[in-house]
Design an enzyme around this catalytic site. Sequence first.
Site, PDB file in Angstrom:
ATOM      1  N   HIS A 102      31.402  33.133  41.721  1.00 51.88           N
ATOM      2  CA  HIS A 102      31.980  33.898  40.618  1.00 51.88           C
ATOM      3  C   HIS A 102      32.240  35.333  41.040  1.00 51.88           C
ATOM      4  O   HIS A 102      31.711  35.809  42.049  1.00 51.88           O
ATOM      5  CB  HIS A 102      31.099  33.864  39.355  1.00 51.88           C
ATOM      6  CG  HIS A 102      29.656  34.160  39.605  1.00 51.88           C
ATOM      7  ND1 HIS A 102      28.669  33.192  39.606  1.00 51.88           N
ATOM      8  CD2 HIS A 102      29.012  35.312  39.844  1.00 51.88           C
ATOM      9  CE1 HIS A 102      27.498  33.736  39.837  1.00 51.88           C
ATOM     10  NE2 HIS A 102      27.675  35.025  39.986  1.00 51.88           N
ATOM     11  N   ARG A 106      32.623  44.657  34.846  1.00 51.50           N
ATOM     12  CA  ARG A 106      32.150  45.193  33.568  1.00 51.50           C
ATOM     13  C   ARG A 106      33.306  45.386  32.591  1.00 51.50           C
ATOM     14  O   ARG A 106      34.400  45.779  32.989  1.00 51.50           O
ATOM     15  CB  ARG A 106      31.437  46.530  33.809  1.00 51.50           C
ATOM     16  CG  ARG A 106      30.291  46.435  34.809  1.00 51.50           C
ATOM     17  CD  ARG A 106      29.800  47.816  35.228  1.00 51.50           C
ATOM     18  NE  ARG A 106      28.707  47.723  36.189  1.00 51.50           N
ATOM     19  CZ  ARG A 106      28.882  47.680  37.511  1.00 51.50           C
ATOM     20  NH1 ARG A 106      30.093  47.747  38.026  1.00 51.50           N
ATOM     21  NH2 ARG A 106      27.842  47.603  38.319  1.00 51.50           N
ATOM     22  N   GLU A 153      32.333  36.295  35.729  1.00 54.24           N
ATOM     23  CA  GLU A 153      31.130  36.727  35.024  1.00 54.24           C
ATOM     24  C   GLU A 153      31.371  38.138  34.495  1.00 54.24           C
ATOM     25  O   GLU A 153      31.444  39.095  35.264  1.00 54.24           O
ATOM     26  CB  GLU A 153      29.903  36.724  35.943  1.00 54.24           C
ATOM     27  CG  GLU A 153      28.631  37.219  35.254  1.00 54.24           C
ATOM     28  CD  GLU A 153      27.429  37.277  36.169  1.00 54.24           C
ATOM     29  OE1 GLU A 153      26.476  38.023  35.831  1.00 54.24           O
ATOM     30  OE2 GLU A 153      27.423  36.594  37.212  1.00 54.24           O
ATOM     31  N   ASN A 157      27.445  46.246  29.067  1.00 47.23           N
ATOM     32  CA  ASN A 157      26.253  47.083  28.957  1.00 47.23           C
ATOM     33  C   ASN A 157      26.254  47.766  27.592  1.00 47.23           C
ATOM     34  O   ASN A 157      27.249  48.399  27.210  1.00 47.23           O
ATOM     35  CB  ASN A 157      26.243  48.139  30.072  1.00 47.23           C
ATOM     36  CG  ASN A 157      26.030  47.527  31.439  1.00 47.23           C
ATOM     37  OD1 ASN A 157      24.990  46.974  31.738  1.00 47.23           O
ATOM     38  ND2 ASN A 157      27.059  47.611  32.287  1.00 47.23           N
ATOM     39  N   HIS A 171      43.581  43.198  42.109  1.00 46.73           N
ATOM     40  CA  HIS A 171      43.847  42.305  40.974  1.00 46.73           C
ATOM     41  C   HIS A 171      43.141  40.975  41.181  1.00 46.73           C
ATOM     42  O   HIS A 171      42.600  40.685  42.256  1.00 46.73           O
ATOM     43  CB  HIS A 171      45.358  42.066  40.820  1.00 46.73           C
ATOM     44  CG  HIS A 171      45.985  41.419  42.025  1.00 46.73           C
ATOM     45  ND1 HIS A 171      46.705  42.134  42.955  1.00 46.73           N
ATOM     46  CD2 HIS A 171      45.996  40.127  42.469  1.00 46.73           C
ATOM     47  CE1 HIS A 171      47.138  41.329  43.898  1.00 46.73           C
ATOM     48  NE2 HIS A 171      46.720  40.094  43.630  1.00 46.73           N
ATOM     49  N   GLU A 219      47.478  38.797  38.583  1.00 48.74           N
ATOM     50  CA  GLU A 219      48.741  38.303  39.111  1.00 48.74           C
ATOM     51  C   GLU A 219      48.878  36.833  38.734  1.00 48.74           C
ATOM     52  O   GLU A 219      47.995  36.018  39.033  1.00 48.74           O
ATOM     53  CB  GLU A 219      48.792  38.443  40.629  1.00 48.74           C
ATOM     54  CG  GLU A 219      50.096  37.950  41.244  1.00 48.74           C
ATOM     55  CD  GLU A 219      50.125  38.028  42.760  1.00 48.74           C
ATOM     56  OE1 GLU A 219      51.229  37.956  43.335  1.00 48.74           O
ATOM     57  OE2 GLU A 219      49.046  38.156  43.377  1.00 48.74           O
TER      58      GLU A 219
END
Length: 361
Positions: A102, A106, A153, A157, A171, A219
Site C-alpha cells: 500500500h 495524509r 492507506e 490526524n 502522482h 493520472e
Amino acid sequence: MVRILPMASSIRPSLSSLKFSGSSRFSVSLFSHNSTRKFTYCHLGTAVPQLQSFGLKASKLLREKGGSLSISAAGNMAHASTTATQENVLEWVKQDKRRMLHVVYRVGDLDRTIKFYTECLGMKLLRKRDIPEERYTNAFLGYGPEDSHFVIELTYNYGVDQYDIGSGFGHFGIAVEDVSKTVELIKAKGGKVTREPGAVKGGKTVIAFIEDPDGYKFELLERGPTPEPLCQVMLRVGDLERAISFYENAYGMKLLRTRDNPEYKYTIAMLGYGPEDTSAVMELTYNYGVTEYEKGNAYAQIAIGTDDVYKTAEAIKLCGGKITREPGPLPGISTKITACLDPDGWKTVFVDNIDFLKELE
C-alpha cells in the site's frame, strides 16, 4: 501499520565508498610485491575485526619489502568473506517474495476523501481503524482485497485539515478502460480535471490528470481490463541512475523500461515486481538539472511485503540506504517491520509477509 511522521531529510548513498569506523570514508589500495588490489563496495568495519582475529600469526604475514607493503592471504580471506556475505544478501533480495502492499499519505478530511475515491474513482472502502490514544484514523481503499492488491492507506490526524504536498511527489496512476467517460463522471461529481483526455506527449496512450480534494494528482491511463487498476506511484529523484541502482539492489525491483524526453527535459524509469499491465510499479522521474525537491509533509511512504525484515535491513544498509526503524516487531500487534530512506529521502516500510496476513485477519 504505524503512525506516520513527516519525511526526513535527504541522504547520500555510500555504495561507492568504503566505511571505516562507521562514518569516515576511504578508498584503500593494498599492495603486494606483484599486484595491486582495490577494495570497493565493502565495509572495512566488517573486514578489520576478521583480520584482527588472526592475532600474531596475521601480523607476521605483513612485512616491509622494497618500500611497499606486502599483504598475505589473511587480507584476501577477510575481503573474500565480506564480499561473499554481501553477495549472499543481495542475491537473497532477488529471491525474496516481495510485493507492493500500500501507499500511505495524509488527508485533511477523511470522509470527504473516501466519498471522492469511491464515487469518482470506483474504489472500495476496505476497512477503517481509529486509534484515539494516538489521535489518528486510517482508511484503506482499493480495487480488491489487501492480500492480493496494491491499495491506498489514508491517514487523518485529529485536528489537521491540510498538508504541504511539496514538489517531489508526482502522482498516482489509475488504469481505466475509458478515460473520457471517467473524466466526465469526475466533473459531474465536482472533481478537478487538470489535463483533459488526450495522447501522452511523445506517445499514443490516452491519459488525463485530475486532483483529489487535498490536491493529490492522479493520472488516468487508458488500458484494457487489468487485475491492478491502482498501478503507479510517481516520485521525483535527483539522480536517476543512482535511484535505479538502489531500487534494483536494495528493494529487489526490476527495471521495466526507461524513456527519455529531451524535448521536455525529463527522463522516467519504471520499476516493479511484475509487468506494468498487471502490477503496481514505481515511476521515478528525473528533471534535467534538478537534484533536490521539497517533500512537504503530506505524502508518507510505500509499504512492501518481505519474507525477512532483518535480511532486508541488512541489504538496505549494504546499498547505502538509511534505516530509520531497526527491524523488529511493533508493540502491541507484533507485526515485524523495518523502515528506511532511499538516497533521495523517500521513505519505505517493509512488512513481514506472514505477519501482514495475520494482521488482516
